[in-house]
Design a protein around this motif. Structure first.
Motif, PDB file in Angstrom:
ATOM      1  N   LEU A  41       0.807  -1.225   0.000  1.00 47.10           N
ATOM      2  CA  LEU A  41       0.000   0.000   0.000  1.00 47.10           C
ATOM      3  C   LEU A  41       0.836   1.269   0.000  1.00 47.10           C
ATOM      4  CD1 LEU A  41      -2.743  -1.322   2.228  1.00 47.10           C
ATOM      5  CD2 LEU A  41      -3.226   0.465   0.584  1.00 47.10           C
ATOM      6  N   HIS A  42       1.723   1.401  -0.947  1.00 43.81           N
ATOM      7  CA  HIS A  42       2.415   2.672  -1.119  1.00 43.81           C
ATOM      8  C   HIS A  42       1.981   3.264  -2.451  1.00 43.81           C
ATOM      9  CE1 HIS A  42       5.878   1.650   1.902  1.00 43.81           C
ATOM     10  NE2 HIS A  42       4.771   2.055   2.495  1.00 43.81           N
ATOM     11  N   LEU A  43       2.020   4.589  -2.514  1.00 45.97           N
ATOM     12  CA  LEU A  43       1.373   5.255  -3.645  1.00 45.97           C
ATOM     13  C   LEU A  43       1.984   4.915  -4.997  1.00 45.97           C
ATOM     14  CD1 LEU A  43       2.167   9.059  -3.895  1.00 45.97           C
ATOM     15  CD2 LEU A  43       3.617   7.441  -2.735  1.00 45.97           C
ATOM     16  N   ASP A  44       3.263   4.527  -5.021  1.00 46.02           N
ATOM     17  CA  ASP A  44       3.865   4.186  -6.311  1.00 46.02           C
ATOM     18  C   ASP A  44       3.472   2.782  -6.775  1.00 46.02           C
ATOM     19  OD1 ASP A  44       5.421   3.503  -4.054  1.00 46.02           O
ATOM     20  OD2 ASP A  44       7.217   3.219  -5.263  1.00 46.02           O
ATOM     21  N   HIS A  45       2.702   2.069  -5.955  1.00 45.02           N
ATOM     22  CA  HIS A  45       2.264   0.713  -6.324  1.00 45.02           C
ATOM     23  C   HIS A  45       0.750   0.614  -6.461  1.00 45.02           C
ATOM     24  CE1 HIS A  45       6.323  -0.895  -5.598  1.00 45.02           C
ATOM     25  NE2 HIS A  45       6.379   0.197  -4.873  1.00 45.02           N
ATOM     26  N   VAL A  46       0.069   1.358  -5.592  1.00 44.40           N
ATOM     27  CA  VAL A  46      -1.390   1.218  -5.498  1.00 44.40           C
ATOM     28  C   VAL A  46      -2.123   2.472  -5.987  1.00 44.40           C
ATOM     29  CG1 VAL A  46      -1.693   2.116  -3.140  1.00 44.40           C
ATOM     30  CG2 VAL A  46      -3.152   0.271  -3.932  1.00 44.40           C
ATOM     31  N   GLY A  47      -1.354   3.556  -6.221  1.00 44.60           N
ATOM     32  CA  GLY A  47      -1.961   4.869  -6.444  1.00 44.60           C
ATOM     33  C   GLY A  47      -3.023   4.911  -7.541  1.00 44.60           C
ATOM     34  N   MET A  48      -2.770   4.200  -8.646  1.00 45.70           N
ATOM     35  CA  MET A  48      -3.682   4.287  -9.784  1.00 45.70           C
ATOM     36  C   MET A  48      -4.767   3.210  -9.743  1.00 45.70           C
ATOM     37  SD  MET A  48      -2.936   4.394 -13.875  1.00 45.70           S
ATOM     38  CE  MET A  48      -1.179   4.634 -13.748  1.00 45.70           C
ATOM     39  N   SER A  49      -4.829   2.451  -8.650  1.00 45.52           N
ATOM     40  CA  SER A  49      -5.707   1.265  -8.631  1.00 45.52           C
ATOM     41  C   SER A  49      -7.174   1.599  -8.889  1.00 45.52           C
ATOM     42  CB  SER A  49      -5.563   0.525  -7.295  1.00 45.52           C
ATOM     43  OG  SER A  49      -5.873   1.379  -6.214  1.00 45.52           O
ATOM     44  N   LYS A  50      -7.658   2.663  -8.264  1.00 48.70           N
ATOM     45  CA  LYS A  50      -9.095   2.966  -8.404  1.00 48.70           C
ATOM     46  C   LYS A  50      -9.440   3.252  -9.868  1.00 48.70           C
ATOM     47  CE  LYS A  50     -12.508   6.170  -6.441  1.00 48.70           C
ATOM     48  NZ  LYS A  50     -13.615   5.282  -6.078  1.00 48.70           N
ATOM     49  N   ARG A  51      -8.583   4.077 -10.481  1.00 47.59           N
ATOM     50  CA  ARG A  51      -8.808   4.435 -11.882  1.00 47.59           C
ATOM     51  C   ARG A  51      -8.762   3.205 -12.789  1.00 47.59           C
ATOM     52  NH1 ARG A  51      -5.231   9.329 -14.359  1.00 47.59           N
ATOM     53  NH2 ARG A  51      -5.341   8.904 -16.579  1.00 47.59           N
ATOM     54  N   LEU A  52      -7.759   2.352 -12.590  1.00 48.37           N
ATOM     55  CA  LEU A  52      -7.625   1.172 -13.455  1.00 48.37           C
ATOM     56  C   LEU A  52      -8.755   0.174 -13.245  1.00 48.37           C
ATOM     57  CD1 LEU A  52      -3.832   0.257 -13.529  1.00 48.37           C
ATOM     58  CD2 LEU A  52      -5.234   1.120 -15.401  1.00 48.37           C
ATOM     59  N   VAL A  53      -9.110  -0.047 -11.979  1.00 50.13           N
ATOM     60  CA  VAL A  53     -10.186  -1.012 -11.700  1.00 50.13           C
ATOM     61  C   VAL A  53     -11.482  -0.522 -12.339  1.00 50.13           C
ATOM     62  CG1 VAL A  53     -11.630  -1.971  -9.840  1.00 50.13           C
ATOM     63  CG2 VAL A  53      -9.131  -1.972  -9.617  1.00 50.13           C
ATOM     64  N   GLU A  54     -11.724   0.792 -12.278  1.00 45.66           N
ATOM     65  CA  GLU A  54     -12.933   1.341 -12.900  1.00 45.66           C
ATOM     66  C   GLU A  54     -12.872   1.224 -14.421  1.00 45.66           C
ATOM     67  OE1 GLU A  54     -14.038   4.498  -9.351  1.00 45.66           O
ATOM     68  OE2 GLU A  54     -13.380   5.300 -11.305  1.00 45.66           O
ATOM     69  N   GLU A  55     -11.714   1.553 -14.989  1.00 48.09           N
ATOM     70  CA  GLU A  55     -11.611   1.545 -16.458  1.00 48.09           C
ATOM     71  C   GLU A  55     -11.589   0.127 -17.038  1.00 48.09           C
ATOM     72  OE1 GLU A  55      -9.000   5.649 -16.808  1.00 48.09           O
ATOM     73  OE2 GLU A  55      -8.463   3.952 -18.073  1.00 48.09           O
ATOM     74  N   LEU A  56     -10.913  -0.798 -16.335  1.00 54.63           N
ATOM     75  CA  LEU A  56     -10.743  -2.141 -16.899  1.00 54.63           C
ATOM     76  C   LEU A  56     -11.776  -3.131 -16.360  1.00 54.63           C
ATOM     77  CD1 LEU A  56      -6.831  -2.401 -16.670  1.00 54.63           C
ATOM     78  CD2 LEU A  56      -8.217  -1.456 -18.521  1.00 54.63           C
ATOM     79  N   GLY A  57     -12.451  -2.763 -15.298  1.00 52.44           N
ATOM     80  CA  GLY A  57     -13.456  -3.658 -14.722  1.00 52.44           C
ATOM     81  C   GLY A  57     -12.847  -4.938 -14.155  1.00 52.44           C
ATOM     82  N   CYS A  58     -11.635  -4.836 -13.593  1.00 54.95           N
ATOM     83  CA  CYS A  58     -10.944  -6.042 -13.100  1.00 54.95           C
ATOM     84  C   CYS A  58     -11.127  -6.206 -11.595  1.00 54.95           C
ATOM     85  CB  CYS A  58      -9.460  -5.971 -13.455  1.00 54.95           C
ATOM     86  SG  CYS A  58      -8.612  -4.511 -12.835  1.00 54.95           S
ATOM     87  N   ARG A  59     -10.804  -7.419 -11.089  1.00 56.34           N
ATOM     88  CA  ARG A  59     -10.772  -7.648  -9.641  1.00 56.34           C
ATOM     89  C   ARG A  59      -9.577  -6.886  -9.068  1.00 56.34           C
ATOM     90  NH1 ARG A  59      -9.949 -13.733  -7.853  1.00 56.34           N
ATOM     91  NH2 ARG A  59      -8.148 -13.740  -9.255  1.00 56.34           N
ATOM     92  N   PHE A  60      -9.654  -6.578  -7.784  1.00 63.76           N
ATOM     93  CA  PHE A  60      -8.588  -5.832  -7.132  1.00 63.76           C
ATOM     94  C   PHE A  60      -8.152  -6.641  -5.912  1.00 63.76           C
ATOM     95  CE2 PHE A  60      -7.699  -1.770  -4.508  1.00 63.76           C
ATOM     96  CZ  PHE A  60      -6.352  -1.845  -4.796  1.00 63.76           C
ATOM     97  N   ILE A  61      -6.890  -7.101  -5.945  1.00 64.41           N
ATOM     98  CA  ILE A  61      -6.411  -8.071  -4.948  1.00 64.41           C
ATOM     99  C   ILE A  61      -5.266  -7.496  -4.115  1.00 64.41           C
ATOM    100  CG2 ILE A  61      -5.458 -10.405  -4.631  1.00 64.41           C
ATOM    101  CD1 ILE A  61      -6.534 -11.111  -7.430  1.00 64.41           C
ATOM    102  N   MET A  62      -5.367  -7.636  -2.794  1.00 71.71           N
ATOM    103  CA  MET A  62      -4.270  -7.279  -1.886  1.00 71.71           C
ATOM    104  C   MET A  62      -4.253  -8.270  -0.723  1.00 71.71           C
ATOM    105  SD  MET A  62      -4.015  -3.148  -1.355  1.00 71.71           S
ATOM    106  CE  MET A  62      -5.678  -2.620  -1.615  1.00 71.71           C
ATOM    107  N   HIS A  63      -3.190  -8.176   0.080  1.00 73.00           N
ATOM    108  CA  HIS A  63      -3.142  -8.966   1.311  1.00 73.00           C
ATOM    109  C   HIS A  63      -4.288  -8.527   2.238  1.00 73.00           C
ATOM    110  CE1 HIS A  63      -1.651 -10.198   5.338  1.00 73.00           C
ATOM    111  NE2 HIS A  63      -1.274 -11.261   4.650  1.00 73.00           N
ATOM    112  N   GLU A  64      -4.751  -9.452   3.057  1.00 78.07           N
ATOM    113  CA  GLU A  64      -5.927  -9.125   3.879  1.00 78.07           C
ATOM    114  C   GLU A  64      -5.691  -7.947   4.823  1.00 78.07           C
ATOM    115  OE1 GLU A  64      -5.517 -12.305   7.621  1.00 78.07           O
ATOM    116  OE2 GLU A  64      -7.370 -12.224   6.466  1.00 78.07           O
ATOM    117  N   ARG A  65      -4.452  -7.791   5.277  1.00 78.16           N
ATOM    118  CA  ARG A  65      -4.169  -6.675   6.178  1.00 78.16           C
ATOM    119  C   ARG A  65      -4.354  -5.330   5.476  1.00 78.16           C
ATOM    120  NH1 ARG A  65      -2.733  -4.353  10.386  1.00 78.16           N
ATOM    121  NH2 ARG A  65      -1.015  -2.886  10.476  1.00 78.16           N
ATOM    122  N   ALA A  66      -4.247  -5.351   4.148  1.00 82.69           N
ATOM    123  CA  ALA A  66      -4.395  -4.106   3.397  1.00 82.69           C
ATOM    124  C   ALA A  66      -5.787  -3.518   3.561  1.00 82.69           C
ATOM    125  CB  ALA A  66      -4.104  -4.356   1.922  1.00 82.69           C
TER     126      ALA A  66
END
Ligand SMILES: [Zn+2]
Length: 323
Positions: A77-102
């Motif tokens: 969960l650092h911005l250079d790894h996760v920062g664009m996740s919301k935009r990509l998940v919305e645009e690509l319609g993909c699942r979004f996976i992280m460790h449970e602690r995230a």
């Protein structure tokens, strides 16, 4: 700064360098893995147009289609790894996976005022002089760090992410650099996607965040990879590492040395984390570097304290370390 071109790495694995809006590191390695009837993406960079454009044109030049991405996995969960996740998940319609602690840490990631408050608290407790404390904790949430969503799918250590055809990515929980950090090991090739856990040339910063033993966690997580005997390693920044186990050993040794240097310093005379930091790191750090070095120093001193090699005394809400 020139980015490495998108590459087909073999074994159905591709990489695209997504530029980052800061000097260091200059880019994040996005990995794309063929997964059954589609593609799985590992990490995505910060949310800015240059990064988004690099991913789009990278897919095109590799002959891949973005709409085939069914899963985005984020190493931590650092911005250079996760920062664009919301935009990509919305645009690509993909699942979004992280460790449970995230799941818990997403709230922290989104809470900049809370982070600043914890930082100010640590500045007081661990001895940053008042004249410098404001500069060290003067942070604004950057435009390329929009709020993110929680994952819609969580994994834990030992989980297998199915890639189809009997192939899978094994989840290795490797806390330290960040407590939800995961590495992924490809069952077909043995390749390790190491996120920021093992990097070439630089050792990832281990930031104290007010509790726990992040350096102890980190060193244990490194030792685990050494014991597994990881070889070819695909890091999130920089070049591919041929011998991941050797690199992990080097980083471990760096911390062992720094721990004994700091232990000696503290045992000579009572001191605090800020003073140890100014003696251990080069002078003239910029405010961001100084903040990271400060938090890394606390991680080391807390490791030494928990190990019984030094003591920590709380005096009027300020921590002094000594023998
Ligand atoms: Zn990173």
């Amino acid at each position: 700064m020139s980015l490495p071109p998108p590459r087909d790495l073999g074994h159905g694995i591709y990489t695209i360098a997504a530029p980052l809006p800061f000097k260091s590191p200059p880019w994040v390695n996005v990995y794309i893995v063929e997964a059954g009837d589609g593609l799985l993406m590992i990490d995505c960079g910060t949310d800015w147009d240059e990064g988004r454009d690099a991913i789009r044109s990278g897919f095109a030049s590799l002959g891949l289609t973005e709409s085939s991405v069914h899963s985005l996995v984020v190493s931590h969960l650092h911005l250079d790894h996760v920062g664009m996740s919301k935009r990509l998940v919305e645009e690509l319609g993909c699942r979004f996976i992280m460790h449970e602690r995230a799941s818990e840490l997403v709230d922290r990631y989104n809470d900049t005022p809370g982070y600043i408050q914890r930082l100010r608290q640590m500045a007081v407790v661990h001895g940053i002089p008042e004249t410098l404390a404001n500069a060290a904790t003067d942070i604004e949430r950057a435009h390329y760090m929009p709020l993110i969503d929680k994952p819609d799918h969580v994994v834990v250590d030992g989980d297998l992410i199915d890639l189809g055809g009997g192939r899978f990515l094994e989840v290795l929980h490797t806390p330290g650099h960040e407590s939800a950090h995961i590495c992924l090991r490809d069952s077909a090739s043995g390749i390790l996607f190491s996120g920021d856990h093992v990097l070439p040339r630089i050792s990832p910063v281990i930031m104290y965040d007010g509790e726990g033993d992040p350096l102890g966690d980190y060193m244990n997580s490194l030792q685990r990879l050494i014991d597994i005997g990881i070889q070819l390693t695909y890091p999130a920044h920089g070049q591919i590492v041929e011998r991941g186990d050797e690199r992990a050993r080097q980083i471990l040794l760096h911390h062992v040395r720094r721990l004994s240097d700091m232990s000696e310093m503290v045992r000579e005379a009572d001191t605090n984390a800020w003073e140890v930091m100014t003696k251990s790191f080069r002078p003239n750090l910029d405010p961001l570097q100084a903040r990271l070095a400060f938090l890394e120093t606390i991680s080391h001193l807390e490791r030494l304290r928990l190990d019984g090699r030094i003591n920590g005394y709380d005096r009027d809400g300020k921590v002094t370390y000594g023998r």
